[in-house]
Write a protein that holds these residues in place. Structure first.
Motif, PDB file in Angstrom:
ATOM      1  N   LYS A   5       0.843  -1.196   0.000  1.00  0.00           N
ATOM      2  CA  LYS A   5       0.000   0.000   0.000  1.00  0.00           C
ATOM      3  C   LYS A   5       0.883   1.253   0.000  1.00  0.00           C
ATOM      4  O   LYS A   5       1.881   1.315   0.735  1.00  0.00           O
ATOM      5  CB  LYS A   5      -0.918  -0.006   1.231  1.00  0.00           C
ATOM      6  N   GLY A   7       0.758   5.309   0.580  1.00  0.00           N
ATOM      7  CA  GLY A   7      -0.054   6.398   1.139  1.00  0.00           C
ATOM      8  C   GLY A   7      -0.014   7.644   0.273  1.00  0.00           C
ATOM      9  O   GLY A   7       0.728   7.717  -0.718  1.00  0.00           O
ATOM     10  N   GLY A   8      -0.812   8.626   0.671  1.00  0.00           N
ATOM     11  CA  GLY A   8      -0.973   9.861  -0.104  1.00  0.00           C
ATOM     12  C   GLY A   8       0.335  10.561  -0.443  1.00  0.00           C
ATOM     13  O   GLY A   8       0.520  11.043  -1.573  1.00  0.00           O
ATOM     14  N   SER A  36      -3.528   5.471  -2.385  1.00  0.00           N
ATOM     15  CA  SER A  36      -4.345   6.569  -1.852  1.00  0.00           C
ATOM     16  C   SER A  36      -4.513   7.630  -2.931  1.00  0.00           C
ATOM     17  O   SER A  36      -3.890   7.556  -3.990  1.00  0.00           O
ATOM     18  CB  SER A  36      -3.646   7.218  -0.662  1.00  0.00           C
ATOM     19  N   ALA A  37      -5.313   8.631  -2.625  1.00  0.00           N
ATOM     20  CA  ALA A  37      -5.429   9.812  -3.492  1.00  0.00           C
ATOM     21  C   ALA A  37      -4.146  10.644  -3.326  1.00  0.00           C
ATOM     22  O   ALA A  37      -3.452  10.493  -2.318  1.00  0.00           O
ATOM     23  CB  ALA A  37      -6.640  10.623  -3.067  1.00  0.00           C
ATOM     24  N   LYS A  47      -4.383  18.002   0.563  1.00  0.00           N
ATOM     25  CA  LYS A  47      -4.642  16.664   0.011  1.00  0.00           C
ATOM     26  C   LYS A  47      -5.817  16.734  -0.970  1.00  0.00           C
ATOM     27  O   LYS A  47      -6.786  17.476  -0.712  1.00  0.00           O
ATOM     28  CB  LYS A  47      -5.072  15.719   1.139  1.00  0.00           C
ATOM     29  N   THR A  49      -8.146  14.644  -1.271  1.00  0.00           N
ATOM     30  CA  THR A  49      -9.381  14.278  -0.537  1.00  0.00           C
ATOM     31  C   THR A  49     -10.005  15.524   0.111  1.00  0.00           C
ATOM     32  O   THR A  49     -11.227  15.704   0.085  1.00  0.00           O
ATOM     33  CB  THR A  49      -9.079  13.219   0.543  1.00  0.00           C
ATOM     34  N   GLU A 120      -9.185   8.356  -4.712  1.00  0.00           N
ATOM     35  CA  GLU A 120      -8.391   7.132  -4.865  1.00  0.00           C
ATOM     36  C   GLU A 120      -8.754   6.427  -6.182  1.00  0.00           C
ATOM     37  O   GLU A 120      -7.894   5.892  -6.861  1.00  0.00           O
ATOM     38  CB  GLU A 120      -8.571   6.102  -3.753  1.00  0.00           C
ATOM     39  N   PHE A 182      -9.504   3.118   0.550  1.00  0.00           N
ATOM     40  CA  PHE A 182     -10.402   4.073   1.218  1.00  0.00           C
ATOM     41  C   PHE A 182     -11.900   3.802   1.088  1.00  0.00           C
ATOM     42  O   PHE A 182     -12.690   4.433   1.750  1.00  0.00           O
ATOM     43  CB  PHE A 182     -10.072   5.481   0.723  1.00  0.00           C
ATOM     44  N   ARG A 196     -11.070   8.485   7.787  1.00  0.00           N
ATOM     45  CA  ARG A 196      -9.949   9.173   7.141  1.00  0.00           C
ATOM     46  C   ARG A 196      -8.660   8.359   7.320  1.00  0.00           C
ATOM     47  O   ARG A 196      -8.439   7.731   8.342  1.00  0.00           O
ATOM     48  CB  ARG A 196      -9.768  10.593   7.711  1.00  0.00           C
ATOM     49  N   SER A 197      -7.834   8.412   6.289  1.00  0.00           N
ATOM     50  CA  SER A 197      -6.592   7.619   6.224  1.00  0.00           C
ATOM     51  C   SER A 197      -6.868   6.131   6.060  1.00  0.00           C
ATOM     52  O   SER A 197      -6.014   5.297   6.350  1.00  0.00           O
ATOM     53  CB  SER A 197      -5.712   7.828   7.463  1.00  0.00           C
ATOM     54  N   GLY A 198      -8.076   5.808   5.593  1.00  0.00           N
ATOM     55  CA  GLY A 198      -8.534   4.420   5.554  1.00  0.00           C
ATOM     56  C   GLY A 198      -7.969   3.557   4.437  1.00  0.00           C
ATOM     57  O   GLY A 198      -8.325   2.377   4.350  1.00  0.00           O
ATOM     58  N   SER A 199      -7.082   4.070   3.596  1.00  0.00           N
ATOM     59  CA  SER A 199      -6.486   3.180   2.587  1.00  0.00           C
ATOM     60  C   SER A 199      -5.645   2.096   3.258  1.00  0.00           C
ATOM     61  O   SER A 199      -5.479   1.003   2.709  1.00  0.00           O
ATOM     62  CB  SER A 199      -5.608   3.960   1.608  1.00  0.00           C
ATOM     63  N   ASP A 200      -5.124   2.407   4.453  1.00  0.00           N
ATOM     64  CA  ASP A 200      -4.405   1.377   5.229  1.00  0.00           C
ATOM     65  C   ASP A 200      -5.322   0.185   5.486  1.00  0.00           C
ATOM     66  O   ASP A 200      -4.880  -0.964   5.487  1.00  0.00           O
ATOM     67  CB  ASP A 200      -3.994   1.923   6.615  1.00  0.00           C
TER      68      ASP A 200
HETATM   69  N1  LIG Z   1      -7.209   9.916   0.943  1.00  0.00           N
HETATM   70  C1  LIG Z   1      -7.886   9.468   2.127  1.00  0.00           C
HETATM   71  C2  LIG Z   1      -7.492   8.060   2.530  1.00  0.00           C
HETATM   72  C3  LIG Z   1      -6.042   7.814   2.880  1.00  0.00           C
HETATM   73  O1  LIG Z   1      -5.676   6.726   3.329  1.00  0.00           O
HETATM   74  O2  LIG Z   1      -5.171   8.805   2.689  1.00  0.00           O
HETATM   75  P1  LIG Z   1      -3.593   8.853   3.195  1.00  0.00           P
HETATM   76  O3  LIG Z   1      -2.886   7.619   2.701  1.00  0.00           O
HETATM   77  O4  LIG Z   1      -3.079  10.141   2.551  1.00  0.00           O
HETATM   78  O5  LIG Z   1      -3.569   8.929   4.704  1.00  0.00           O
HETATM   79  C4  LIG Z   1      -7.671  10.488   3.253  1.00  0.00           C
HETATM   80  O6  LIG Z   1      -7.050  11.505   3.040  1.00  0.00           O
HETATM   81  O7  LIG Z   1      -8.201  10.287   4.323  1.00  0.00           O
END
Ligand SMILES: N[C@@H](CC(=O)OP(=O)(O)O)C(=O)O
Ligand SMILES: Nc1ncnc2c1ncn2[C@@H]1O[C@H](COP(=O)(O)OP(=O)(O)O)[C@@H](O)[C@H]1O
Length: 453
Positions: A5, A7-8, A36-37, A47, A49, A120, A182, A196-200
């Motif tokens: 994975k 991240g952004g 991620s986006a 970002k 998002t 994403e 995400f 938020r940050s849910g691509s993890d």
């Molecule tokens: N783009 C989404 C999901 C995500 O996982 O982003 P990032 O990898 O930038 O934390 C967010 O900003 O919440």
């Protein structure tokens, strides 16, 4: 087979995506790539998002948002330009963003989720196009097509267990799979985002689904540090952590890895490796089921703020059957969730995230507590920080609480509350928000000066 994975920050520019490409190509086990986006390129950047959220909110109120649409599209356009991709990919993204913005607004929550997820979704399409442009067999895979089915509310998606079996077939897909993080789809075919940050979380679900040997989570730091690197200069790197330790630390403020992302990997016994896109040869941090205990009792110190506590005191509370349940029921009726509830014989505190409770709600809650529970005293304290010291080694070491309390006392910090988790891998200290950073620094000095982690 590995799930990787990014991240952004790792996909924030064309230059970063070239690094992603090289990392994926350098190991043929790296088969499923979750993206991620586009995130921040520099500290004050925005970002994608966040741009999309602002844009969607304006559209919902029928306000002009042309500059925001431009800002979103120009992020993708500059990436495509850096990577020498044809303009057709940007035309496709532009059409997609516009059609979502002009979509059905009758359910605003679903409308917003579809817009947020486009960050994403479109980036995965762009990155897949780049891999193919480089002559590599790669395909964008949509979560619905792959069977990533969720339930739950917007920003709080929960994977349905049947998804895992369906995702297994991704193993057979030829070439590299580029998968947007995400979000998933519910059984009605609607998009639901994770928090938020849910691509993890997506990465961890896929790792479980394909029964990966490893889940690699690439970000912008060499390792998980024993304390937030924004609070302590060059903190010690953690080589290995258990799932339980990481769960506590990410809950309590280690934003480097989402706390919900551990469960799917843990359930399938898949180790997680946090690594740096900008320095892929660094070993990073491994999250595993069991580790050796070579360091002291504590492996990490995390902190988070904006909590409040509702303190309730009543003589002989311990003998009153149902007191705690009635108190929590009042909060439930107001739709509030609570984080901790340290208690004594005659008192009970409920710790909440204060953003859930405005001044009016607070007044109404206090009134109901007085009316229904007849307490001697009810007090609400605002602007608290919670500091969590975490380590499996705490179980085998006596005196950790005493060392922590002494360190805080010597730094002139008053402890508002202490809670030792029943899990025995963590201990929580509540302090005034203004003293949070000093408290973390004092605890770091106490537990990490000279310790090998
Ligand atoms: N783009 C989404 C999901 C995500 O996982 O982003 P990032 O990898 O930038 O934390 C967010 O900003 O919440
Ligand atoms: N204990 C910690 N160890 C490492 N990074 C941390 C820690 N606590 C907070 N962070 C922050 O987490 C950031 C990485 O997470 P995030 O910004 O979500 O990355 P990504 O864009 O890869 O999803 C780091 O740049 C760092 O500032």
């Amino acid at each position: 087979m590995k799930v990787v994975k990014f991240g952004g920050t790792s996909v924030s520019s064309g230059k970063q995506i070239e690094k992603v490409f090289n990392i994926v190509m350098s190991d043929q086990d790296r088969k499923i790539v979750v993206v991620s986006a586009p995130g921040k390129r520099f500290a004050d950047d925005i970002k994608v998002t966040d741009l999309l959220i602002e844009c969607g909110e304006k559209y919902l109120q029928n306000q002009e948002a042309e500059d925001l649409v431009d800002a979103v599209i120009s992020r993708y356009a500059s990436i495509a330009n850096e990577l020498n991709l044809p303009n057709s990919i940007i035309e496709t993204i532009y059409k997609d963003v516009l059609s979502r913005l002009n979509g059905d607004k009758s359910k605003p929550i679903h409308y917003m989720d579809a817009i947020k997820a486009s960050g994403e979704d479109n980036h995965a399409k762009l990155i897949a196009a780049y891999f193919r442009h480089q002559g590599i067999e790669a395909s964008y895979v949509n979560p619905k097509e792959a069977g990533l089915i969720v339930n739950g509310s917007s920003g709080n998606a929960r994977v349905l267990p049947e998804s895992y079996d369906r995702l297994y077939s991704l193993r057979e897909k030829p070439g590299i799979v580029i998968f947007p993080g995400f979000f998933g789809y519910n059984n009605e075919g609607e998009i639901i985002t994770f928090s938020r940050s849910g691509s993890d979380i997506t990465g961890s679900i896929l790792a479980n689904g394909i029964k990966a040997d490893l889940y690699e989570n690439f970000t912008d730091v060499d390792a998980v540090y024993s304390v937030n690197p924004n609070l302590v200069k060059k903190p010690k790197e953690i080589r290995e952590l258990t799932y339980r330790e990481m769960r506590e630390l990410s809950y309590a403020g280690f934003s480097v890895f989402h706390d919900e992302a551990l469960i799917p990997a843990f359930q399938a016994g898949i180790p997680v490796n946090i690594k740096n896109t900008n320095n892929p040869s660094a070993k990073g941090t491994r999250i595993v089921n069991q580790r050796e205990h070579r360091n002291g009792p504590v492996i990490g110190i995390a902190s988070d703020h904006d909590f409040c506590s509702i303190y309730v005191n009543k003589y002989l509370m311990n003998r009153e059957i149902g007191f705690g349940r009635k108190l929590l029921f009042i909060l439930e009726e107001f739709g509030l969730s609570y984080e901790h509830s340290p208690s004594g014989i005659d008192d009970l505190s409920i710790i909440l995230r204060q953003s859930q409770m405005d001044a009016e709600t607070e007044k109404r809650i206090i009134k109901r507590i007085y009316e229904e529970l007849g307490p001697d005293e009810v007090k609400v304290e605002h602007n608290l920080s919670l500091i969590m010291i975490v380590g499996e080694g705490m179980r085998h070491n006596i005196g950790t609480a005493a060392r922590a309390s002494n360190a805080l006392a010597e730094a002139g910090i008053n402890i508002e509350m202490i809670n030792q988790g029943s899990s025995e891998v963590s201990m929580m200290f509540g302090v005034k928000q203004a003293q949070e950073n000093r408290a973390v620094q004092a605890l770091y000095e106490e537990f990490f000066a000279g310790v090998l982690v």
